[in-house]
Every structure is written in structure tokens, then in C-alpha cells.
Scaffold this motif. Structure first.
Motif, PDB file in Angstrom:
ATOM      1  N   GLN A  78      78.551  84.597  56.621  1.00 19.28           N
ATOM      2  CA  GLN A  78      78.125  84.150  55.318  1.00 19.28           C
ATOM      3  C   GLN A  78      78.358  85.047  54.240  1.00 19.28           C
ATOM      4  O   GLN A  78      77.708  86.338  54.354  1.00 19.28           O
ATOM      5  N   ASP A 132      77.892  78.968  48.861  1.00 19.15           N
ATOM      6  CA  ASP A 132      77.729  77.853  49.438  1.00 19.15           C
ATOM      7  C   ASP A 132      79.099  77.163  49.877  1.00 19.15           C
ATOM      8  O   ASP A 132      79.599  76.336  50.695  1.00 19.15           O
ATOM      9  N   GLN A 187      85.256  83.042  64.925  1.00 17.08           N
ATOM     10  CA  GLN A 187      84.366  81.864  64.213  1.00 17.08           C
ATOM     11  C   GLN A 187      85.131  80.539  64.940  1.00 17.08           C
ATOM     12  O   GLN A 187      84.668  79.502  65.158  1.00 17.08           O
ATOM     13  N   ASN A 212      84.943  83.603  51.465  1.00 20.11           N
ATOM     14  CA  ASN A 212      83.943  82.589  51.996  1.00 20.11           C
ATOM     15  C   ASN A 212      84.821  81.356  52.400  1.00 20.11           C
ATOM     16  O   ASN A 212      85.301  80.663  51.738  1.00 20.11           O
ATOM     17  N   ARG A 232      78.276  83.258  62.283  1.00 23.13           N
ATOM     18  CA  ARG A 232      78.808  82.855  60.928  1.00 23.13           C
ATOM     19  C   ARG A 232      79.074  83.862  59.844  1.00 23.13           C
ATOM     20  O   ARG A 232      78.053  84.854  59.623  1.00 23.13           O
ATOM     21  N   ALA A 250      69.948  79.757  63.974  1.00 19.64           N
ATOM     22  CA  ALA A 250      70.710  80.734  62.773  1.00 19.64           C
ATOM     23  C   ALA A 250      69.726  82.117  62.753  1.00 19.64           C
ATOM     24  O   ALA A 250      68.626  81.949  62.178  1.00 19.64           O
ATOM     25  N   PRO A 284      83.150  78.811  54.792  1.00 20.37           N
ATOM     26  CA  PRO A 284      82.061  78.206  55.474  1.00 20.37           C
ATOM     27  C   PRO A 284      82.480  76.908  56.298  1.00 20.37           C
ATOM     28  O   PRO A 284      83.642  76.132  56.030  1.00 20.37           O
ATOM     29  N   PHE A 291      70.888  76.179  56.550  1.00 17.91           N
ATOM     30  CA  PHE A 291      71.869  75.854  57.825  1.00 17.91           C
ATOM     31  C   PHE A 291      71.115  74.326  58.245  1.00 17.91           C
ATOM     32  O   PHE A 291      70.197  74.069  57.689  1.00 17.91           O
ATOM     33  N   VAL A 294      77.252  86.405  51.020  1.00 19.47           N
ATOM     34  CA  VAL A 294      75.803  86.828  49.995  1.00 19.47           C
ATOM     35  C   VAL A 294      76.173  87.555  48.908  1.00 19.47           C
ATOM     36  O   VAL A 294      76.999  88.515  48.925  1.00 19.47           O
ATOM     37  N   LEU A 333      73.255  82.465  48.732  1.00 17.62           N
ATOM     38  CA  LEU A 333      74.190  82.533  49.812  1.00 17.62           C
ATOM     39  C   LEU A 333      75.387  81.696  49.255  1.00 17.62           C
ATOM     40  O   LEU A 333      74.993  80.295  48.754  1.00 17.62           O
TER      41      LEU A 333
END
Length: 410
Positions: free
Chosen positions: A350, A360, A45, A375, A348, A272, A377, A253, A352, A358
Motif C-alpha cells: 500500500q 487509491d 503479491q 502503486n 498488500r 487487513a 493496487p 479495504f 501512503v 492511502l
């Protein structure tokens, strides 16, 4: 071979290396070992994104993302300047291409101001002052956004941590985690690491590392691939800086945007689409174990039911260069399919939840000798320095027995 340390950090991306660096600064003499399965840092990433230093304009006021992006952007610029890392504070435009997007654009203005970010509203003629080839009915200019070479940042963090006494070991994939005699024992194949505290910064594999440690993470990494094109060199003049669409709150996204990087390359994307492997950077990259795990997770199907229309469009743009170009032309009418060259993709990680939510915000959890980053992000690269200090604080708290919250945010 066995090796003793105080803290073992799993993952040699920018967050794991920032954590190791922060520990060495906060508590000199603490024995830190970083384990990275790849032969070098930032292979996933960290090294496969658009290189944007995010301002924090999109994020809910009070969230970790908002706080760490605003603070992290300023710190990242200073860090790059101090260590001679390529970077530039360019500012960016967020452009409404349809009048129906204006309420969302105005909401971003308010959100940016609540987060303490300088935002300027623009009419169409003012858009041309920044980006002559971009078209829109209105826009906002966010002055604190920029670009940086995050791979170079990660390499620098690794060097600084090692100079302070940390060990960064490449080619060490974590295969087992057990507890013995008051220590966390990490098996990597060629070596066994015994530590008092384990910090899980494994990114795309963080939920698996948590389960190896005997922790139910309460989430699953569902990988989404972001595919990029680059403008042909002769057409790079079409984009001066950074240009984003107004995000659709119904889709998680940001949508296709335009990014001029530190090397002058103009990247367009990402879309995505579901990745068929956690490290699935092309459609033909398929890992049956990853695919089976994603398919068996109930949250995957709940995401699909909620967002299937958007995902159908994203897959169509993935498979059709003409459809991808049509999406770009909403912002940049002069671009043609012949102007676009394939560029490396990213995946990504992500997080969940089982109900299809998802996650955030940043999600940090763990108890006893474990700190799990479940996570991280976007804007994780932007916020790497402050989030690294937060994780380091939790790890050092585990060493001393200081109380800490079980979850930072979700």
C-alpha cells in the motif's frame, strides 16, 4: 559479469512481466532484461491473492483503475483462453446484510453502469438462485467478474517475453543503481546490468528501488497483511462462486469475502492487519529494518489515528478465529469455526503519502531514464495487460526521447 540491454525491468511479478512482454511486442528487437530476486516469478503479491478477475464496479469512473479493470478483465479472459490457463467467468454477488447498507449498494449500481459494467439488482429470493446459503436484504450481480490462475499467467508472460528475446533473470536482487556514461548501471551482486532505461516494478520494495535510483518517491510502502481461511472440503458446497460485502467507504479495504477459485477451493478473507515486515506473511515474520522504516514514517501514524477503530477490529479477527467466523456469518450463516482451515496469507504493498492518504489509484512517475510504478493496487493482476502496455509505452518513450507525463494518476 556485465550485461548490456536497452530496458531493465526490476520485478518479476505480473506487472513487470507484462511490461517486458509488451515491450517485445511493441518494439521487436529491443533488448529487455527482467531482474527478480526470487527463484521464480509471482512469489509475492501476484501469487498470494484471491485470484479474482475484477470487473471494475467499485472504482471511480474515469480513474485508471476503472478503465484498466474493465478493459483488462476482458483481455485477461481472452489471454487465459488462448494459452490454456485455468480461468472461469463466474460473476459475483455484492450483498447487503443490513438495510443501512442499501444506499451504498445502490451507489455501486450507478457506478457500475457508468463504467459500462452489466449489473443486475436482486431481492433476497433472487440471491438464493445464485447462492442458496448466502443471506442478505438485497444484492447486485456483476456478470463480468471471474477467477484465474495469476501465477500461471505470470509464468506464461515470462515465457512469451523470453521467446521474443527478453532475458528473465531470477535470484538477482537489486543492490545499487548508478548512472555512468549515459547508462543506468544496476548492481545485483553476481552481475552488473547496464541499460538505457530502468522500469521499477518492484512492488513491495518499489519505493526503495526509487530511492536507490536517486528519486524521492513522495510516498512510502506501508505493508498490510491479508489473512485467509479456506472452507473444509466437505463444506465447499456452501459457496458456488464469489460473494462480497458492501464496502464501507470509511475503510480502505473491501472486507471479508468468499471466493471459489479455479481449483474449487473456497477462500474466505482477507482481513487487513499491519504487517511487521514487507514480506511478513505471519505475525512472527518480523523485519526490524522494515518495522523501523514504517514506524518512522509520519503517514503511518496518521493512518493509525484515522482508522484505529477498524484496525482494532481487524487485529481482533486475526487473533480470534471465532471473531473471524462471526464476520463471515453475516454473509454465510451456516459456517462454523470448525469449517475454517488456515490458508496462505498475502501482503498488500500500500502506497501512503506523508499526510496519511492511502494512494487509491495506479501511480506511475519518473523522468529521464526511469519509470517508477509506485502503486499497483488491486485490480493490478486483472489489468496486467493494459497497464503493462502503458508502462511499456513510457519506457519506449524514454528510449526515443518522446515526451511523457510525469504522473499517470494518484
Amino acid at each position: 559479469m556485465a550485461h548490456e540491454c536497452d530496458v531493465v525491468v526490476v520485478g518479476g511479478g505480473i506487472v513487470g512481466l507484462s511490461t517486458a512482454y509488451a515491450i517485445t511486442r511493441a518494439a521487436p528487437g529491443t533488448r529487455v532484461t527482467v531482474l527478480e530476486k526470487e527463484p521464480a516469478p509471482a512469489r509475492h503479491q501476484t501469487g498470494r491473492n484471491s485470484g479474482v478477475i475484477h470487473s471494475g464496479v467499485y472504482y471511480r469512473p474515469g480513474s485508471l483503475k476503472a478503465r484498466y479493470a474493465v478493459r483488462g478483465a476482458a483481455e485477461m479472459v481472452d489471454f487465459c483462453a488462448e494459452h490454456g490457463i485455468a480461468h472461469e467467468v463466474t460473476g459475483k454477488l455484492i450483498v447487503a446484510t443490513d438495510r443501512a447498507e442499501l444506499p451504498r449498494l445502490h451507489a455501486l449500481v450507478q457506478r457500475g453502469r457508468e463504467n459500462g459494467i452489466p449489473v443486475r439488482e436482486l431481492v433476497p429470493s433472487q440471491i438464493a438462485e445464485y447462492e442458496p446459503h448466502v443471506r442478505g436484504v438485497a444484492a447486485i450481480h456483476v456478470g463480468t467478474t471471474g477467477v484465474a490462475d495469476f501465477t500461471a499467467v505470470a509464468r506464461t508472460l515470462a515465457r512469451l517475453a523470453e521467446e521474443a528475446g527478453a532475458r528473465v533473470r531470477y535470484g538477482c536482487e537489486v543492490r545499487s543503481i548508478t548512472r555512468h556514461a549515459g547508462r543506468v548501471v544496476v548492481g545485483t551482486g553476481p552481475a552488473e546490468i547496464r541499460a538505457r532505461v530502468l522500469v521499477n516494478c518492484a512492488g513491495l520494495h518499489c519505493d526503495r528501488v526509487a530511492r536507490l535510483a536517486g528519486t524521492d518517491p513522495g510516498m512510502r510502502i506501508v505493508p498490510f497483511r491479508g489473512e485467509f481461511y479456506a472452507l473444509a472440503p466437505a463444506r465447499r458446497h456452501l459457496v458456488r462462486g464469489l460473494v462480497y460485502p458492501v464496502p464501507d467507504p470509511a475503510f480502505p479495504f473491501l472486507g471479508v469475502h468468499l471466493t471459489r477459485g479455479v481449483d474449487g477451493t473456497v477462500h474466505i478473507g482477507p482481513n487487513a492487519v499491519p504487517a511487521l515486515a514487507r514480506e511478513g506473511y505471519r505475525w512472527r515474520d518480523v523485519d526490524l529494518r522494515d518495522l523501523a522504516g514504517t514506524a518512522a514514517f509520519p503517514g503511518t501514524w496518521r493512518i493509525a489515528r484515522r482508522h484505529w477503530r477498524y484496525e482494532v477490529d481487524e487485529i481482533h479477527r486475526s487473533l480470534s478465529k471465532r471473531a473471524f467466523t462471526a464476520a463471515v456469518r453475516r454473509l454465510l450463516p451456516d459456517v462454523t469455526p470448525d469449517d475454517l482451515r488456515p490458508a496462505p496469507s498475502g501482503v498488500r504493498a500500500q502506497a501512503v503519502l506523508a499526510d496519511g492518504t492511502l494512494v487509491d489509484d495506479f501511480l506511475l512517475t519518473g523522468s529521464g531514464p526511469f519509470v517508477h510504478v509506485l502503486n499497483a493496487p488491486s485490480p493490478a493482476a486483472t489489468a496486467a495487460l493494459p497497464i503493462g502496455r502503458e508502462i511499456a509505452s513510457r519506457a519506449l518513450g524514454s528510449l526515443t526521447g518522446a515526451p511523457r507525463p510525469s504522473v499517470a494518476s494518484r
